[in-house]
Design an enzyme around this catalytic site. Structure first.
Site, mmCIF file in Angstrom:
data_model
loop_
_atom_site.group_PDB
_atom_site.id
_atom_site.type_symbol
_atom_site.label_atom_id
_atom_site.label_comp_id
_atom_site.label_asym_id
_atom_site.label_seq_id
_atom_site.Cartn_x
_atom_site.Cartn_y
_atom_site.Cartn_z
ATOM 1 N N GLN A 1 -4.871 -1.590 9.287
ATOM 2 C CA GLN A 1 -4.793 -2.932 8.691
ATOM 3 C C GLN A 1 -5.444 -3.959 9.618
ATOM 4 O OE1 GLN A 1 -3.484 -3.582 5.567
ATOM 5 N NE2 GLN A 1 -4.291 -5.628 5.880
ATOM 6 N N LYS B 1 0.845 -1.207 0.000
ATOM 7 C CA LYS B 1 0.000 0.000 0.000
ATOM 8 C C LYS B 1 0.877 1.252 0.000
ATOM 9 C CE LYS B 1 -3.882 -2.441 1.993
ATOM 10 N NZ LYS B 1 -4.656 -2.867 3.142
ATOM 11 N N ASP C 1 -11.091 2.942 3.476
ATOM 12 C CA ASP C 1 -11.512 1.549 3.324
ATOM 13 C C ASP C 1 -13.036 1.451 3.178
ATOM 14 O OD1 ASP C 1 -9.531 -0.357 3.081
ATOM 15 O OD2 ASP C 1 -9.159 -0.510 5.246
#
Ligand code: NAD
Length: 289
Positions: free
Chosen positions: A97, A53, A120
């Site tokens: 995460q 990422k 997200d």
């Protein structure tokens, strides 16, 4: 039938080139898109995802910050960091995460992210916006799938769409997006009876289960568009690492029946981080307005 193989690497490359151009144009006006990624613990798979990422951000000329905590860090420390990032004008997207260690309340942590930085798309406010057909951030994996439909010119209006899997990160938002495109949507899951009855009706079949090659050719309607989200490791002593990565679909057998299909690897996978960049860029563009 010769299926179109939907190449996620090629599509990701094309989109990322566009994002880089947009990011540089925005930076020239004083706003460089910025993503902060928080990693707690030493799970090797999570560490690889976070590294990819951050690397994706760098290649696209985004600013990025990686914040790493040991497994035993107190939840309050992470919450304080999120509050700090929420107020930081250099940061347009914040990602924690998953999975988090057991002593964390993951919902509480995700809800602490400011909804306008929740790249997200997991915050309840953003889930609600998606449900209402006014998405602010679309979760990255299903967002990537929609790009395949656009790229291949798949006609979704009135199509029978079957999604296998009902997770919050893939199955449910995927179903919402297909509904928004006027598909007739069926969502199947581990308790569904006679899965093949549903899959054989599908013009659009999205598999997001995590069971290697569970979908064979007799489960697929001729001419269907098949999207394989599954990522499964299977032992293969002949492979350099001793395993291979396969999807939920038996690609070699199913592909000849399809209009279009994503391979694994090289299909949905490369699109997920690409759409994280898309969400970060969109957040930066909104904040610059
Ligand atoms: P999950 O474990 O949260 O959900 C799996 C879903 O499959 C559940 O809703 C469950 O009800 C359903 N299921 C389980 N067994 C079933 C069965 N026998 N028949 C029908 N349905 C069944 O997983 P997830 O996070 O949604 O991920 C699904 C798969 O997609 C995994 O292989 C994961 O690694 C992969 N994935 C890939 C990407 C990507 O970038 N390509 C991103 C996220 C997830």
């Amino acid at each position: 039938m010769t299926a179109t193989i939907l190449d996620g690497n090629a599509l990701a490359q094309k989109l990322r080139a566009d994002f880089k151009t947009r990011a540089e144009a925005l930076a020239a006006k004083g706003t460089r898109p910025g993503l902060a990624v928080i990693l707690v613990g030493e799970d090797p798979a999570s560490a690889v995802y976070v590294r990819n990422k951050v690397a994706g951000c760098e290649k696209a000329s985004f600013h990025s910050e990686k914040i790493v905590y040991p497994t035993d860090v107190a939840q309050d420390v992470v919450l304080a960091k999120i509050a700090e990032l929420n107020a930081d004008p250099k940061i347009h997207g914040i990602l924690v995460q998953l999975p988090l260690p057991k002593h964390f309340d993951s919902d509480l942590v995700l809800e602490a992210i400011a909804p306008e930085k929740d790249v997200d798309g997991f915050h309840a406010e953003n889930v609600g916006a998606l449900m209402q057909g006014q998405p602010r951030f679309i979760p990255c994996t299903p967002y990537g799938v929609t790009k395949f439909f656009e790229e291949a010119g798949v006609n979704l209006k009135g199509a029978e769409a079957v999604v296998i899997g009902r997770s919050n990160i893939v199955g449910k938002p995927m179903a919402m997006l297909l509904l928004a495109q006027s598909c007739t949507v069926t969502v199947c899951h581990s308790q569904s009876k006679d899965l093949a009855f549903h899959t054989r009706r599908a013009d659009i079949l999205v598999a997001a289960v995590g069971r290697p090659r569970m979908i064979g050719p007799d489960w697929v309607k001729p001419g269907a568009t098949v999207i394989d989200v599954g990522i499964n490791r299977v032992d293969d002593p002949a492979a350099p690492k001793g395993y291979r990565v396969v999807g939920d679909v038996a690609f070699d057998e199913v592909a000849p029946k399809c209009r279009a299909i994503t391979p694994v690897p090289g299909g949905v996978g490369p699109m997920t981080i690409t759409m994280l960049l898309a969400n970060t860029l969109e957040a930066a563009e909104r904040s610059a307005k």
